[in-house]
Design a protein around this motif. Structure first.
Motif, PDB file in Angstrom:
ATOM      1  N   TYR A   1      45.824  40.510  39.091  1.00 51.44           N
ATOM      2  CA  TYR A   1      45.595  41.545  38.072  1.00 51.44           C
ATOM      3  C   TYR A   1      46.897  42.171  37.595  1.00 51.44           C
ATOM      4  O   TYR A   1      47.786  42.469  38.384  1.00 51.44           O
ATOM      5  CB  TYR A   1      44.754  42.705  38.628  1.00 51.44           C
ATOM      6  CG  TYR A   1      43.293  42.444  38.864  1.00 51.44           C
ATOM      7  CD1 TYR A   1      42.632  41.339  38.370  1.00 51.44           C
ATOM      8  CD2 TYR A   1      42.558  43.356  39.611  1.00 51.44           C
ATOM      9  CE1 TYR A   1      41.287  41.143  38.613  1.00 51.44           C
ATOM     10  CE2 TYR A   1      41.209  43.175  39.862  1.00 51.44           C
ATOM     11  CZ  TYR A   1      40.578  42.063  39.352  1.00 51.44           C
ATOM     12  OH  TYR A   1      39.243  41.884  39.596  1.00 51.44           O
ATOM     13  N   GLU A   2      46.967  42.413  36.294  1.00 50.83           N
ATOM     14  CA  GLU A   2      47.974  43.294  35.722  1.00 50.83           C
ATOM     15  C   GLU A   2      47.439  44.725  35.714  1.00 50.83           C
ATOM     16  O   GLU A   2      48.183  45.668  35.933  1.00 50.83           O
ATOM     17  CB  GLU A   2      48.303  42.875  34.290  1.00 50.83           C
ATOM     18  CG  GLU A   2      48.987  41.532  34.200  1.00 50.83           C
ATOM     19  CD  GLU A   2      49.031  40.996  32.780  1.00 50.83           C
ATOM     20  OE1 GLU A   2      48.421  41.599  31.859  1.00 50.83           O
ATOM     21  OE2 GLU A   2      49.658  39.952  32.582  1.00 50.83           O
ATOM     22  N   LYS A   3      46.149  44.840  35.415  1.00 46.67           N
ATOM     23  CA  LYS A   3      45.462  46.133  35.405  1.00 46.67           C
ATOM     24  C   LYS A   3      44.089  45.931  36.016  1.00 46.67           C
ATOM     25  O   LYS A   3      43.429  44.927  35.754  1.00 46.67           O
ATOM     26  CB  LYS A   3      45.287  46.670  33.978  1.00 46.67           C
ATOM     27  CG  LYS A   3      46.568  47.020  33.300  1.00 46.67           C
ATOM     28  CD  LYS A   3      46.328  47.604  31.932  1.00 46.67           C
ATOM     29  CE  LYS A   3      47.674  47.952  31.307  1.00 46.67           C
ATOM     30  NZ  LYS A   3      47.522  48.576  30.008  1.00 46.67           N
ATOM     31  N   GLU A   4      43.653  46.917  36.790  1.00 48.61           N
ATOM     32  CA  GLU A   4      42.312  46.872  37.350  1.00 48.61           C
ATOM     33  C   GLU A   4      41.379  47.705  36.475  1.00 48.61           C
ATOM     34  O   GLU A   4      41.776  48.746  35.951  1.00 48.61           O
ATOM     35  CB  GLU A   4      42.299  47.396  38.784  1.00 48.61           C
ATOM     36  CG  GLU A   4      40.980  47.139  39.472  1.00 48.61           C
ATOM     37  CD  GLU A   4      41.057  47.094  40.983  1.00 48.61           C
ATOM     38  OE1 GLU A   4      39.997  46.962  41.611  1.00 48.61           O
ATOM     39  OE2 GLU A   4      42.166  47.178  41.539  1.00 48.61           O
TER      40      GLU A   4
ATOM     41  N   ASP B   1      38.830  49.850  37.082  1.00 52.73           N
ATOM     42  CA  ASP B   1      38.256  50.583  38.208  1.00 52.73           C
ATOM     43  C   ASP B   1      36.774  50.895  38.027  1.00 52.73           C
ATOM     44  O   ASP B   1      35.996  50.803  38.975  1.00 52.73           O
ATOM     45  CB  ASP B   1      39.023  51.891  38.442  1.00 52.73           C
ATOM     46  CG  ASP B   1      40.470  51.647  38.819  1.00 52.73           C
ATOM     47  OD1 ASP B   1      40.731  50.766  39.653  1.00 52.73           O
ATOM     48  OD2 ASP B   1      41.340  52.342  38.263  1.00 52.73           O
TER      49      ASP B   1
ATOM     50  N   GLY C   1      39.315  43.228  36.418  1.00 53.18           N
ATOM     51  CA  GLY C   1      40.689  43.456  36.019  1.00 53.18           C
ATOM     52  C   GLY C   1      41.067  42.601  34.828  1.00 53.18           C
ATOM     53  O   GLY C   1      40.235  41.899  34.250  1.00 53.18           O
TER      54      GLY C   1
ATOM     55  N   ARG D   1      44.375  40.059  33.240  1.00 54.87           N
ATOM     56  CA  ARG D   1      45.654  39.355  33.373  1.00 54.87           C
ATOM     57  C   ARG D   1      45.874  38.524  32.110  1.00 54.87           C
ATOM     58  O   ARG D   1      45.006  37.743  31.706  1.00 54.87           O
ATOM     59  CB  ARG D   1      45.660  38.425  34.581  1.00 54.87           C
ATOM     60  CG  ARG D   1      46.963  37.596  34.668  1.00 54.87           C
ATOM     61  CD  ARG D   1      46.875  36.498  35.722  1.00 54.87           C
ATOM     62  NE  ARG D   1      48.012  35.634  35.685  1.00 54.87           N
ATOM     63  CZ  ARG D   1      49.138  35.813  36.372  1.00 54.87           C
ATOM     64  NH1 ARG D   1      49.265  36.869  37.159  1.00 54.87           N
ATOM     65  NH2 ARG D   1      50.129  34.956  36.281  1.00 54.87           N
TER      66      ARG D   1
END
Length: 180
Positions: free
Chosen positions: A97-100, A102, A128, A130
């Motif tokens: 992941y680059e960003k999750e 949440d 996430g 990517r």
């Protein structure tokens, strides 16, 4: 509340399905089959499908390959989100992941609570991003895959869904890479 704006055109996503299991094969992968059926019934394209053993490095590499290949918009994995020693899908996801996302796990838990009560606490479903690709780790049970698709993903992967959805921001997921 989910609303479909019929004035907007549906935009199909290219979706890959990865089943993570030490025991499943193509002929008995009910959860993978469930996801494939639901995504194609919704009008999306099955871009790839695979089954891998519960091995963190192998799972992470498959996720990277699919994310970095440019041919897949969304990856759905099923299996390996529990608490046992062999459940490593969540760790593999987080490795790439680059960003999750949440709130995906939170919303999934909320949906699960309505179906299976406090047993929902045993899932580590997550999501996430990517390289411009969405990734969602779902439990291996067919019921959980149905719930995730029917209650969350069907709506968020439909461009017509209001007030917002994942598809409308898909072209902007990798804008930080394109600006370099």
């Amino acid at each position: 509340m989910s609303r479909i704006d019929e004035t907007r055109d549906f935009i199909p996503a290219r979706i890959a399905v990865l089943t993570v299991s030490d025991t499943r094969q193509a002929d008995d992968d009910r959860s993978g089959d469930t996801l494939v059926q639901r995504l194609t019934d919704a009008g999306h394209t099955l871009a790839a499908r695979a089954i891998l053993r519960d091995e963190r490095d192998g799972i992470a590499q498959q996720l990277r390959d699919w994310c970095d290949g440019g041919e897949i918009d969304v990856i759905l994995t099923t299996g390996g989100t529990g608490l046992t020693g062999r459940d490593v899908t969540v760790e593999a996801h987080r490795d790439v992941y680059e960003k999750e996302i949440d709130a995906f796990g939170t919303v999934f838990t909320h949906v699960s609570m309505a179906k299976i009560g406090t047993s929902a606490v045993q899932s580590r479903a997550c999501g996430g991003v990517r390289n411009g690709t969405y990734l969602f780790a779902l439990p291996g049970s067919t019921g959980a895959c149905k719930d995730a698709w029917d209650e969350i993903l069907k709506w968020q992967l439909d461009y017509r869904h209001r007030p917002c959805n994942f598809i409308e921001i898909l072209p902007r997921l990798d804008e930080h890479i394109r600006r370099k």
